[in-house]
Design a protein around this motif. Structure first.
Motif, short mmCIF file in Angstrom:
data_model
loop_
_atom_site.label_atom_id
_atom_site.label_comp_id
_atom_site.label_asym_id
_atom_site.label_seq_id
_atom_site.Cartn_x
_atom_site.Cartn_y
_atom_site.Cartn_z
N UNK B 33 -39.12 10.57 -0.33
CA UNK B 33 -38.69 11.07 -1.81
C UNK B 33 -38.90 10.00 -2.91
N UNK B 35 -37.08 9.30 -6.63
CA UNK B 35 -36.12 9.62 -7.63
C UNK B 35 -36.11 8.90 -8.67
N UNK B 37 -33.87 7.05 -12.07
CA UNK B 37 -32.47 7.18 -12.54
C UNK B 37 -32.37 6.39 -13.81
N UNK B 42 -26.86 9.53 -12.98
CA UNK B 42 -27.16 9.68 -11.44
C UNK B 42 -28.58 10.08 -11.22
N UNK B 43 -29.21 9.86 -9.92
CA UNK B 43 -30.46 9.99 -9.72
C UNK B 43 -31.02 11.30 -9.84
N UNK B 45 -34.05 13.96 -8.60
CA UNK B 45 -35.40 13.86 -8.00
C UNK B 45 -36.35 14.53 -8.26
N UNK B 48 -41.15 15.25 -3.10
CA UNK B 48 -40.92 14.92 -1.99
C UNK B 48 -42.43 15.08 -1.30
N UNK B 88 -36.85 4.91 -7.39
CA UNK B 88 -36.33 4.76 -6.14
C UNK B 88 -37.31 5.63 -5.14
N UNK B 98 -33.42 3.78 1.27
CA UNK B 98 -33.69 3.61 -0.11
C UNK B 98 -34.44 2.39 -0.27
N UNK B 99 -35.59 2.41 -0.91
CA UNK B 99 -36.19 1.02 -1.44
C UNK B 99 -35.26 0.63 -2.58
N UNK B 100 -35.75 -0.67 -2.75
CA UNK B 100 -34.85 -1.66 -3.52
C UNK B 100 -34.88 -1.15 -5.14
N UNK B 103 -37.72 -1.24 -11.86
CA UNK B 103 -37.32 -0.87 -13.18
C UNK B 103 -38.60 -0.82 -14.16
#
Lengths: 115, 108
Positions: B33, B35, B37, B42-43, B45, B48, B88, B98-100, B103
């Motif tokens: 997935x 996302x 932010x 919040x994140x 979606x 997917x 993310x 989660x990936x890091x 940005x």
């Protein structure tokens, strides 16, 4: 039409003073998650509820507890906050068959500061 | 492990350009997935992709998945200033990873 609501948006507490963060949802989702997110980092999953079944991550400190009294509400309790617990806390929900990890709906978080 | 890998960590582009970010993970997955932010929020979606899918589109978003390489990419075409955010990836296998994050700054 906010669907995952976190209150308050900002919370200040004192070092060592217990604090509770709340999350409510209008989606009737069966799974609720709590994440901790520090600045410029990815969210870190603390625990989640699959219906009433509590699932703790192995590295979540004992200082963090959670309650889910009903489908709509979930609480994060920090028993003795330390300076390192200052972070954004995110609540999320999803409608899942166990293990399928469907998309999550996130609240806008509570930013916790520790004095 | 809580984190997979994402690259680049940061990306700065001009409005109208495309933005590509990559995600790698370590375990077998059911789905992956993506996302977004926005700062202080919040994140949200975005998309997917299931493990048996190779590519998926949603509006200006294109996601690819290569399970043999355990990697995924997100392409945002014709970027807008409003696309400025952190992105993310989340690998969903027997747990969520989660990936890091990447940005992305889109300059008007």
């Amino acid at each position: 039409d906010a669907m995952v609501i976190q209150n308050p948006r900002y919370q200040v507490t004192q070092f060592g003073k217990p604090v509770t963060l709340s999350c409510s949802q209008t989606l009737n989702h069966n799974v609720m998650y709590w994440y901790q997110q520090k600045s410029s980092q990815a969210p870190k999953l603390l625990f989640h509820y699959y219906d009433k079944d509590f699932n703790n991550e192995a590295d979540t400190p004992d200082n963090f507890q959670s309650r889910r009294p009903n489908t709509s509400f979930c609480f994060l309790d920090i028993r003795s906050p330390g300076l390192g617990d200052a972070a954004m806390y995110l609540c999320a929900t999803s409608r899942d068959v166990r293990g399928t990890y469907q998309p999550q709906h996130f609240g806008d978080g509570t930013r916790l500061s520790i004095l | 492990s809580q984190q997979g890998e994402e690259d680049p960590q940061a990306l700065s582009i001009q409005e109208g350009e495309n933005a590509t970010m990559n995600c790698s993970y370590k375990t077998s997955i059911n789905n992956l997935q993506w996302y977004r932010q926005n700062s202080g929020r919040g994140l949200v979606h975005l998309i997917l992709i299931r493990s048996n899918e190779r590519e998926k589109h949603s509006g200006r978003l294109r996601v690819t998945l290569d399970t043999s390489k355990k990697s995924s990419s997100l392409l945002i075409t014709a970027s807008r200033a409003a696309d400025t955010a952190s992105y993310f990836c989340v690998a969903a296998g027997n747990k969520l990873t989660f990936g890091g994050g990447t940005r992305v700054l889109v300059k008007p």
